[in-house]
Design an enzyme around this catalytic site. Structure first.
Site, PDB file in Angstrom:
ATOM      1  N   GLU A  17       6.749  -5.452 -52.669  1.00 20.30           N
ATOM      2  CA  GLU A  17       7.468  -4.179 -52.529  1.00 20.30           C
ATOM      3  C   GLU A  17       8.629  -4.373 -51.560  1.00 20.30           C
ATOM      4  O   GLU A  17       8.472  -5.020 -50.518  1.00 20.30           O
ATOM      5  CB  GLU A  17       6.494  -3.112 -51.997  1.00 20.30           C
ATOM      6  CG  GLU A  17       7.140  -1.756 -51.782  1.00 20.30           C
ATOM      7  CD  GLU A  17       6.112  -0.663 -51.498  1.00 20.30           C
ATOM      8  OE1 GLU A  17       5.063  -0.612 -52.175  1.00 20.30           O
ATOM      9  OE2 GLU A  17       6.374   0.136 -50.583  1.00 20.30           O
ATOM     10  N   ALA A  51      12.914   9.175 -49.303  1.00 21.82           N
ATOM     11  CA  ALA A  51      12.262  10.479 -49.123  1.00 21.82           C
ATOM     12  C   ALA A  51      13.288  11.548 -48.786  1.00 21.82           C
ATOM     13  O   ALA A  51      12.939  12.660 -48.402  1.00 21.82           O
ATOM     14  CB  ALA A  51      11.218  10.378 -48.022  1.00 21.82           C
ATOM     15  N   ASP A 110       6.551  12.897 -49.725  1.00 23.91           N
ATOM     16  CA  ASP A 110       6.216  13.702 -48.551  1.00 23.91           C
ATOM     17  C   ASP A 110       7.386  14.606 -48.203  1.00 23.91           C
ATOM     18  O   ASP A 110       8.537  14.264 -48.462  1.00 23.91           O
ATOM     19  CB  ASP A 110       5.919  12.784 -47.351  1.00 23.91           C
ATOM     20  CG  ASP A 110       4.548  12.161 -47.473  1.00 23.91           C
ATOM     21  OD1 ASP A 110       3.594  12.892 -47.809  1.00 23.91           O
ATOM     22  OD2 ASP A 110       4.433  10.938 -47.247  1.00 23.91           O
ATOM     23  N   ALA A 126       1.137  14.194 -57.991  1.00 20.24           N
ATOM     24  CA  ALA A 126       1.577  13.012 -58.734  1.00 20.24           C
ATOM     25  C   ALA A 126       0.997  13.023 -60.149  1.00 20.24           C
ATOM     26  O   ALA A 126       1.659  12.588 -61.099  1.00 20.24           O
ATOM     27  CB  ALA A 126       1.148  11.750 -57.985  1.00 20.24           C
ATOM     28  N   TYR A 146      -5.597   5.484 -52.001  1.00 17.44           N
ATOM     29  CA  TYR A 146      -5.733   5.446 -50.538  1.00 17.44           C
ATOM     30  C   TYR A 146      -7.144   4.993 -50.162  1.00 17.44           C
ATOM     31  O   TYR A 146      -8.080   5.810 -50.181  1.00 17.44           O
ATOM     32  CB  TYR A 146      -5.407   6.842 -49.970  1.00 17.44           C
ATOM     33  CG  TYR A 146      -4.002   7.268 -50.363  1.00 17.44           C
ATOM     34  CD1 TYR A 146      -2.933   6.986 -49.532  1.00 17.44           C
ATOM     35  CD2 TYR A 146      -3.745   7.863 -51.607  1.00 17.44           C
ATOM     36  CE1 TYR A 146      -1.627   7.308 -49.914  1.00 17.44           C
ATOM     37  CE2 TYR A 146      -2.450   8.177 -51.998  1.00 17.44           C
ATOM     38  CZ  TYR A 146      -1.397   7.903 -51.146  1.00 17.44           C
ATOM     39  OH  TYR A 146      -0.110   8.204 -51.533  1.00 17.44           O
TER      40      TYR A 146
END
Ligand code: FAD
Length: 296
Positions: A17, A51, A110, A126, A146
C-alpha cells in the site's frame, strides 16, 4: 495474473500500500517510491484515497494507472463514500474503466473536520458502496476488516456481523487494519470464519520506523501493543536507527509467523518507504510461496 485469480488459486498474496504525494507536491514524486518498489514484485500495489473529500481529486486513480502502465504491476484504488455521492461514484468508475483499473478497496472513510465538501448521504456504510459497485461492472472489490474491532463498533463480534454484510454485499476479499499481535489476528480470523466469512483475508502489517509514527497510528486505529514490542520501543526510543532496525525485525518475525500459520496474504503498509519494504521483502519472499520463484 488478475487479482481475482491470484486470490483463488491458493497462493499467499503479498501486496503493498502507498499513499499519493501531498497536495502541493507534483505527482511525479511518487516515481521515487515506485522505482524502489518495482523490483519487489508485489501482487498489487494499492493507492490510498484522501480523506479530504475533494470530488476533483484524481491522484489516486492517476497513480494506480502509472503503476499498471509504467511499472507493469497490478494496482488497486482505495475509494471512500462518506464524501462521494452516487453520481461521483459513477464518474469515478468510468475513470477507472478508462484507465484499465479493475481493483477497488471500497471504504466508508472517516469524517474530516477540514473536508472540502459536505458529507454525502447516498451511502451509509462500506457495504452500501460495495453493493453499488457490484452493479457497476466487473470490478474486483475489496473491503476493510479490523482484527481488534473497528473503533466505533460496540464489540469485535458486532463488527464481525457488519463485516459479514460487506462480504454478502459482494466483497471478493478483505484487507486488514494493521496489528502487532498475531494471536489477536488469529482470534479474529477464527471468529470471522465461524461467522461464515469465507472470502480471503490479507493481514495488514505496518513496520515501525519511528516511535512517534507508531504511537500516532495506534491512537488512530486502536491496535494493541504486545509487551515485546513496547519494550523494544521504550529501550531504543532515543536511537532512530535502532528503532527502525527493531521495527523491521519485528515485522519480519510477524510475517513469518503469519505465513507459516497459513494466512491468505500479507498487505504491507509501505509508508512510501522502499528501503524498509525491500528489507522486509528480501527476508520473507522465500517463505511467502516456497518453491515459487518471484519473477525477476
Ligand atoms: P464500514 O464498513 O462502514 O464500518 C464503519 C463502522 O460501521 C464499523 O464500526 C462497523 O462495525 C459499522 N458498520 C458497518 N456496516 C454496518 C451496517 N450495515 N450496520 C451497522 N453498522 C455497520 N480511509 C481513507 O479515508 N482513505 C483510505 O485510503 C483508507 N484506506 C484504508 C485501508 C485499509 C486496509 C483500512 C483497514 C482502512 C482504510 N481507511 C482509509 C480507513 C477507513 O476509512 C476507516 O477505518 C473508517 O472508519 C471505516 O471504514 P470502513 O470501510 O471499514 O467502514
Amino acid at each position: 495474473m488478475k487479482l481475482s485469480e491470484i486470490m483463488k488459486n491458493g497462493r499467499t498474496a503479498f501486496t503493498f500500500e502507498i499513499f499519493p504525494p501531498k497536495k502541493d507536491m507534483p505527482i511525479e514524486t511518487i516515481y521515487k517510491t515506485l522505482d524502489g518498489l518495482q523490483g519487489l514484485h508485489p501482487d498489487f500495489i494499492s493507492v490510498t484515497y484522501g480523506a479530504g473529500g475533494s470530488a476533483a481529486d484524481t491522484k489516486t486513480a492517476d497513480i494506480a494507472e502509472i503503476i499498471r502502465k509504467k511499472y507493469g504491476i497490478e494496482s488497486a484504488v482505495h475509494l471512500t463514500c462518506l464524501y462521494n455521492s452516487k453520481e461521483d461514484i459513477d464518474r469515478i468508475c468510468e475513470q477507472l474503466r478508462e484507465r484499465g483499473i479493475e481493483n477497488i478497496l471500497a471504504l466508508r472513510g472517516d469524517r474530516n473536520p477540514n473536508a472540502e465538501r459536505e458529507v454525502q448521504t447516498d451511502f451509509t456504510h462500506a457495504s452500501d458502496l460495495i453493493a453499488y459497485l457490484r452493479t457497476k461492472g466487473d470490478f474486483h472489490i475489496m473491503g476493510a476488516c479490523y482484527p481488534e474491532g473497528h473503533m466505533e463498533a460496540a464489540s469485535l463480534d458486532a463488527d464481525i456481523e457488519n463485516l459479514k454484510k460487506k462480504v454478502d454485499a459482494g466483497a471478493d476479499h478483505l484487507l486488514s487494519q494493521l496489528f502487532f499481535d498475531n494471536d489477536a489476528y488469529f482470534r479474529f480470523l477464527d471468529k470471522a470464519r465461524a461467522a461464515g466469512i469465507n472470502a480471503p483475508i490479507e493481514a495488514g502489517i505496518m513496520p515501525c520506523t519511528s516511535k512517534a509514527s507508531i504511537e500516532r497510528m495506534v491512537t488512530m486505529c486502536g491496535a494493541s501493543i504486545p509487551s515485546k514490542f513496547a519494550r523494544m520501543m521504550a529501550r531504543y526510543e532515543a536511537y532512530p536507527d535502532a528503532i527502525r532496525e527493531g521495527g523491521i525485525a519485528y515485522a519480519i518475525d510477524q510475517i513469518i509467523d503469519l505465513v507459516s500459520r497459513g494466512v491468505d496474504g500479507i498487505h504491507l503498509y509501505t509508508m512510501n518507504n522502499p528501503y524498509v519494504a525491500k528489507r522486509i521483502t528480501d527476508a520473507v519472499a522465500p517463505m511467502i510461496n516456497p518453491g515459487l520463484i518471484r519473477q525477476e
